[in-house]
Design a protein around this motif. Structure first.
Motif, mmCIF file in Angstrom:
data_model
loop_
_atom_site.group_PDB
_atom_site.id
_atom_site.type_symbol
_atom_site.label_atom_id
_atom_site.label_comp_id
_atom_site.label_asym_id
_atom_site.label_seq_id
_atom_site.Cartn_x
_atom_site.Cartn_y
_atom_site.Cartn_z
ATOM 1 N N VAL A 201 -39.065 -10.757 -22.177
ATOM 2 C CA VAL A 201 -39.606 -9.995 -21.120
ATOM 3 C C VAL A 201 -38.823 -8.773 -20.786
ATOM 4 N N ILE A 202 -39.467 -7.701 -20.859
ATOM 5 C CA ILE A 202 -38.528 -6.349 -20.333
ATOM 6 C C ILE A 202 -38.903 -6.264 -18.989
ATOM 7 N N ALA A 203 -37.798 -6.110 -18.145
ATOM 8 C CA ALA A 203 -37.987 -5.951 -16.653
ATOM 9 C C ALA A 203 -37.511 -4.617 -16.402
ATOM 10 N N THR A 204 -38.428 -3.544 -16.048
ATOM 11 C CA THR A 204 -38.144 -2.096 -16.181
ATOM 12 C C THR A 204 -38.537 -1.604 -14.723
ATOM 13 N N ASN A 205 -37.631 -0.716 -14.359
ATOM 14 C CA ASN A 205 -38.089 0.069 -13.036
ATOM 15 C C ASN A 205 -38.385 1.453 -13.722
ATOM 16 N N GLN A 206 -38.475 1.558 -15.076
ATOM 17 C CA GLN A 206 -38.605 2.712 -15.606
ATOM 18 C C GLN A 206 -37.501 3.921 -15.566
ATOM 19 N N GLY A 207 -36.123 3.255 -15.110
ATOM 20 C CA GLY A 207 -35.209 4.191 -15.290
ATOM 21 C C GLY A 207 -34.287 4.199 -16.145
ATOM 22 N N PRO A 208 -33.185 5.081 -16.289
ATOM 23 C CA PRO A 208 -32.426 5.172 -17.576
ATOM 24 C C PRO A 208 -31.713 3.642 -17.839
ATOM 25 N N GLU A 209 -31.347 3.220 -16.951
ATOM 26 C CA GLU A 209 -30.690 1.731 -17.470
ATOM 27 C C GLU A 209 -31.502 0.693 -18.247
ATOM 28 N N ALA A 210 -32.714 0.753 -17.693
ATOM 29 C CA ALA A 210 -33.798 -0.330 -18.293
ATOM 30 C C ALA A 210 -33.940 0.119 -19.867
ATOM 31 N N ILE A 211 -34.142 1.437 -19.901
ATOM 32 C CA ILE A 211 -34.435 2.067 -21.410
ATOM 33 C C ILE A 211 -33.157 1.818 -22.198
ATOM 34 N N ALA A 212 -32.037 1.980 -21.751
ATOM 35 C CA ALA A 212 -30.486 1.679 -22.416
ATOM 36 C C ALA A 212 -30.767 0.333 -22.972
ATOM 37 N N ALA A 213 -31.053 -0.678 -21.953
ATOM 38 C CA ALA A 213 -31.128 -2.106 -22.310
ATOM 39 C C ALA A 213 -32.034 -2.287 -23.554
ATOM 40 N N VAL A 214 -33.315 -1.853 -23.189
ATOM 41 C CA VAL A 214 -34.294 -1.750 -24.420
ATOM 42 C C VAL A 214 -33.849 -1.548 -25.963
ATOM 43 N N ARG A 215 -32.945 -0.314 -25.771
ATOM 44 C CA ARG A 215 -32.452 0.257 -27.070
ATOM 45 C C ARG A 215 -31.404 -0.742 -27.721
ATOM 46 N N ALA A 216 -30.777 -1.377 -26.710
ATOM 47 C CA ALA A 216 -29.759 -2.403 -27.110
ATOM 48 C C ALA A 216 -30.326 -3.570 -27.587
ATOM 49 N N ALA A 217 -31.500 -3.788 -27.212
ATOM 50 C CA ALA A 217 -32.178 -5.105 -27.446
ATOM 51 C C ALA A 217 -33.140 -5.136 -28.657
ATOM 52 N N MET A 218 -33.041 -3.859 -29.280
ATOM 53 C CA MET A 218 -34.013 -3.403 -30.241
ATOM 54 C C MET A 218 -34.017 -4.215 -31.673
ATOM 55 N N PRO A 219 -32.893 -4.583 -31.961
ATOM 56 C CA PRO A 219 -32.572 -5.551 -33.300
ATOM 57 C C PRO A 219 -33.409 -7.041 -32.988
ATOM 58 N N GLY A 220 -33.288 -7.600 -31.789
ATOM 59 C CA GLY A 220 -34.050 -8.746 -31.548
ATOM 60 C C GLY A 220 -35.480 -8.403 -31.524
#
Length: 278
Positions: free
Chosen positions: A158-177
């Protein structure tokens, strides 16, 4: 894109060590090298002796920190010698006030830091300082693992996002998985009525994920409970999800420490691993 350098930090060998076991599983899955940092914390601060303290107190505290770090390294060595991964272990003695710079230097060139939940019965202020140092000073993505966690690869993140920059940084960090799993659920709690994505919340993120081969569905969640973390935890439990990906500390750390906030609450209460980044 994949993880090739992982770090796991241990402050004690007592209690649940699910994060160490999970770090081994991640190293095996990504064919990555695992560095284990064994911390001995010297809690007596030079220049801040309390009334009646002597040099002997400082000497004893340093000796205890050295013993703790050495015993932790011995424990880790015996445990990881039985695995089939590439790994190394380092004993480090650090003063309480220097935890931040020590973790910054250690984690700077790491793809992902795996830690226990920083709150709980056997956790102390050192654990919170370690987590924040990795996130803010590294800055390195951090995966916190709840006690007793034994699952291997996530199948329903689950990607919990408020559509802010921190959330996008987390998605990029999680991309391998995410690329390995091939799917994700995007959870947005009460999206703003006025904003660039008001007509299609999560649409741009879904497109980004699709270009990486990740099929995404969007869940718009009403804030029907007092805290955002309560809504997210219920959503995770309803879906039987096994990973939460979210940005860390959209508010200041001081505000979250005093008033609470989604980051602090999820670190304390999430029933599944949480991957955070800034």
């Amino acid at each position: 894109m994949t993880y090739k350098s992982l770090m796991c930090i241990l402050r004690t060998a007592e209690g649940d060590l699910a994060h160490l076991d999970h770090a081994v599983r991640l190293a095996r899955r990504y064919d990555a090298h695992l560095d284990v940092l064994c911390l001995g914390v010297d809690r007596v601060q030079v220049g801040f002796y309390y009334a009646g303290a002597t040099a002997l107190v400082a000497e004893n505290s340093l000796a205890q920190a050295e013993t703790d770090a050495r015993e932790l390294k011995d424990f880790v060595t015996k445990r990881l010698d039985e695995t089939d991964i590439r790994w190394s272990a380092e004993a480090m003695i650090v003063q309480w006030g220097a935890i931040g710079p020590a973790i910054e230097q250690a984690a700077r060139y790491t793809d992902l830091v795996i830690l226990p939940r920083p709150y709980g019965d056997i956790r102390g202020p050192e654990d919170e300082a370690i987590t924040e140092a990795a996130l803010f000073l590294g800055p390195t993505p951090v995966l916190t693992v709840p006690p007793g966690w034994a699952n291997d690869a996530p199948v329903d993140p689950v990607i919990a996002t408020n559509q802010g920059p921190e959330a996008i940084a987390a998605v990029r960090a999680a991309m391998p998985g995410l690329e390995q799993v091939g799917q994700a659920n995007i959870a947005i709690v009460d999206p703003p009525r006025h904003g660039p994505e008001r007509s299609d919340p999560g649409g741009a993120l879904s497109m980004m994920l699709a270009r990486h081969g990740v099929r995404a569905e969007v869940s718009i969640l009403a804030r029907t409970m007092p805290r955002i973390s309560d809504v997210l935890v219920r959503h995770v439990q309803d879906r039987k999800a096994d990973l939460v990906i979210m940005g860390a500390y959209g508010h200041s750390r001081l505000r979250e420490a005093v008033l609470g906030g989604p980051t602090r609450d999820m670190l304390a209460e999430a029933p599944v691993p949480v991957l955070m980044a800034r």
